[in-house]
Motif scaffolding. Structure first.
Motif, PDB file in Angstrom:
ATOM      1  N   UNK A 114       0.819  -1.357  -0.012  1.00  9.52           N
ATOM      2  CA  UNK A 114      -0.008  -0.070  -0.132  1.00  9.52           C
ATOM      3  C   UNK A 114       0.935   1.289   0.022  1.00  9.52           C
ATOM      4  N   UNK A 115       2.116   1.235   0.734  1.00 11.33           N
ATOM      5  CA  UNK A 115       2.967   2.418   0.681  1.00 11.33           C
ATOM      6  C   UNK A 115       3.401   2.544  -0.701  1.00 11.33           C
ATOM      7  N   UNK A 116       3.687   1.437  -1.401  1.00  5.39           N
ATOM      8  CA  UNK A 116       4.377   1.755  -2.729  1.00  5.39           C
ATOM      9  C   UNK A 116       3.234   2.248  -3.680  1.00  5.39           C
ATOM     10  N   UNK A 117       1.902   1.794  -3.533  1.00  7.32           N
ATOM     11  CA  UNK A 117       0.891   2.212  -4.290  1.00  7.32           C
ATOM     12  C   UNK A 117       0.679   3.808  -4.129  1.00  7.32           C
ATOM     13  N   UNK A 118       0.659   4.224  -2.670  1.00  6.66           N
ATOM     14  CA  UNK A 118       0.358   5.569  -2.596  1.00  6.66           C
ATOM     15  C   UNK A 118       1.653   6.541  -3.065  1.00  6.66           C
ATOM     16  N   UNK A 119       2.839   5.849  -2.988  1.00  6.77           N
ATOM     17  CA  UNK A 119       3.970   6.612  -3.539  1.00  6.77           C
ATOM     18  C   UNK A 119       3.759   6.816  -5.099  1.00  6.77           C
ATOM     19  N   UNK A 120       3.236   5.723  -5.672  1.00  9.23           N
ATOM     20  CA  UNK A 120       3.132   5.825  -7.284  1.00  9.23           C
ATOM     21  C   UNK A 120       2.055   6.771  -7.398  1.00  9.23           C
ATOM     22  N   UNK A 121       1.017   6.969  -6.612  1.00  9.05           N
ATOM     23  CA  UNK A 121      -0.001   8.227  -7.024  1.00  9.05           C
ATOM     24  C   UNK A 121       0.557   9.298  -6.801  1.00  9.05           C
ATOM     25  N   UNK A 122       1.586   9.618  -5.799  1.00  5.43           N
ATOM     26  CA  UNK A 122       1.958  11.005  -5.638  1.00  5.43           C
ATOM     27  C   UNK A 122       3.023  11.220  -6.479  1.00  5.43           C
ATOM     28  N   UNK A 123       3.820  10.289  -7.352  1.00  4.87           N
ATOM     29  CA  UNK A 123       4.754  10.657  -8.259  1.00  4.87           C
ATOM     30  C   UNK A 123       3.854  11.049  -9.399  1.00  4.87           C
TER      31      UNK A 123
END
Length: 486
Positions: free
Chosen positions: A430-439
């Motif tokens: 979930x952390x990676x997914x949220x980071x992807x959305x922020x990028x």
């Protein structure tokens, strides 16, 4: 809540035109009659494409410009802008208002209803009507689609290129060391040549903006007052004000603006506490240094040289906070909250004090009862989620942030906090997914895809989740291709 920025890179946008315009019911409607907005420039840039291009520019700005991700300031300027937009004709899409951390006086607007201001505009305005006049002028530029019409007038046949649009028309690099928005004469001249604004377009924005200002209940005289003040400051300065460089102000235009505002008369508008609090917040948090600001606000209070006493006290409290004198900040904020327990400016600052004093539970106790009645308020929700994360109450914080993102899927600060929350729980996927959305919010699609690939590797045997991630990766690739086709 403290401001969070993605990257410290100062950028200046050469904007449409002078920000001093305002308001009200159209006297001489014939003079204000303009082409139908749905048709104007439609052969050059459709409304749908304008929104697409505007969103792309906004994402580019998030990654490069010193945007202030401050929930309290964001709410204030969005509310102020919305008061004007509801009085505008031909508003084809929701408007987004934002602030850059830059002490110069400037404002700009671009495709898709995006209006930005420099923080210096807030501190230099003497009243909310003056600040609103800038917003009204920029809103008028958007509703009249001046950039698209200028593009049409130049009969450009080549497709719009995002890189050219951003680099050649709207953006010029500023000096990050000096923090001064200085555009070279060559860049400014080239941008001005490409935009090719006519006096008629400026007059349209002036007239429509002043009418808008009056209809929204502000003082129409705020427009010429601010306009004239800038011109006076510029005469006594060896360096031209950035706002006047990007918004040319010939003397006859100032007189025309004054005459236009005079047709609506003057209106007695009481001082706005919200405006004065916003002004104090910008000074205390984004200008000067803590000791200088403590002296500044203390002097105001001792000599009663303030517009509203509570705003000066608030500025002093924030200055104490920035100087890490948390006990002094707490004492002032307690007094302010006793009189206005639901004031968002005060609640936000007190939350920061509690967190810095390692008392996040006290912040939660302060916010939760008010938030329960106003769960959609971003200032309350973000501060509560932040306090919960600091108190390691990750699950409820995550739910609050996900609720915000359901309504506003491009809310940058929510993703930043969500990454912190997922990191705290050890939920790597979930952390990676949220980071992807922020990028993705800063047009960094290759990095976003990398983050999703990391998330994919954390899915184990969850087939449905793997398919969702693969679908999101494809969406990002499609967006990259769409931008290239623009």
């Amino acid at each position: 809540m403290r401001n969070i920025t993605f990257r410290k890179l100062f950028i200046v946008l050469t904007c449409f035109s002078l920000p001093i315009i305002a308001s009200s019911q159209s006297v001489n409607s014939d003079k204000n009659k303009l082409p139908e907005i749905g048709v104007v420039a439609s052969d050059t840039l459709t409304i749908d494409k304008e929104v697409l291009v505007g969103n792309a520019i906004m994402r580019q700005l998030r990654g490069q410009a010193p945007i202030i991700h401050d929930p309290v300031l964001n709410e204030y300027i969005q509310d102020l802008g919305n008061k004007l937009v509801v009085q505008a004709d031909n508003a084809k899409f929701p408007f987004t208002f934002f602030t850059l951390n830059n002490s110069t006086i400037n404002a700009f607007a671009f495709f898709g209803g995006h209006v930005g201001i420099h923080s210096g505009l807030i501190t230099q305005a003497d009243s909310e009507s003056e600040l609103a006049s800038v917003f009204a002028h920029e809103v008028a530029h958007v509703t009249q689609r001046h950039l698209a019409r200028a593009n049409q007038a130049q009969k450009r046949s080549a497709p719009l290129q995002i890189a050219t649009l951003i680099g050649g028309i709207l953006l010029a690099m500023a000096d990050p060391e000096a923090g001064v928005a200085a555009i070279s004469a060559g860049n400014a001249g080239a941008a001005q040549s490409r935009i090719n604004y006519t006096r008629n377009m400026e007059q349209e924005a002036d007239n429509i903006g002043i009418a808008m200002l009056a209809r929204a209940g502000f003082d129409p005289q705020g427009a010429p007052a601010f306009f004239g003040k800038l011109a006076v400051q510029n005469r006594g300065s060896s360096k031209e004000l950035e706002f006047l460089r990007t918004h040319p102000v010939p003397e006859n235009r100032i007189s025309e603006t004054r005459a236009r505002a005079a047709t609506y008369g003057s209106r007695s508008v009481p001082p706005s506490l919200q405006f004065q609090l916003a002004k104090a917040r910008v000074i205390a948090r984004y200008e000067g240094n803590p000791q200088r600001n403590i002296s500044y606000f203390a002097y105001q209070l001792q000599n009663q040289q303030y517009v509203i006493r509570e705003a000066a006290l608030y500025g002093l409290a924030l200055s104490y906070f920035e100087a890490e004198q948390y006990a002094s900040a707490y004492q002032i904020l307690s007094e302010l909250l006793a009189n206005q327990p639901e004031n968002l400016f005060y609640l936000d600052a007190m939350t920061d004090v509690y967190i810095q004093r390692n008392m996040p539970k006290k912040a939660i106790e302060l916010l939760k009862p008010i938030w329960s009645f106003k769960p959609q308020n971003k200032v309350l929700a973000l501060n509560l989620a932040n306090a919960m994360i600091k108190d390691q109450q990750f699950a409820p914080a995550i739910q609050i942030l996900r609720d915000i993102l359901l309504v506003d899927p491009e809310h940058y600060l929510s993703y930043t906090l969500l990454i912190d929350a997922y990191t705290g729980t050890g939920q790597k996927r979930e952390m990676y997914k949220a980071s992807a959305e922020r990028f993705s919010l800063v047009l960094a699609y290759p990095q976003a895809i990398d983050e999703l690939n990391f998330a994919y590797n954390e899915t184990g045997e969850d087939y449905l989740e793997k398919q969702r991630i693969k679908a999101r990766i494809q969406q990002f690739r499609n967006r990259m291709e769409t931008l290239e086709r623009l």
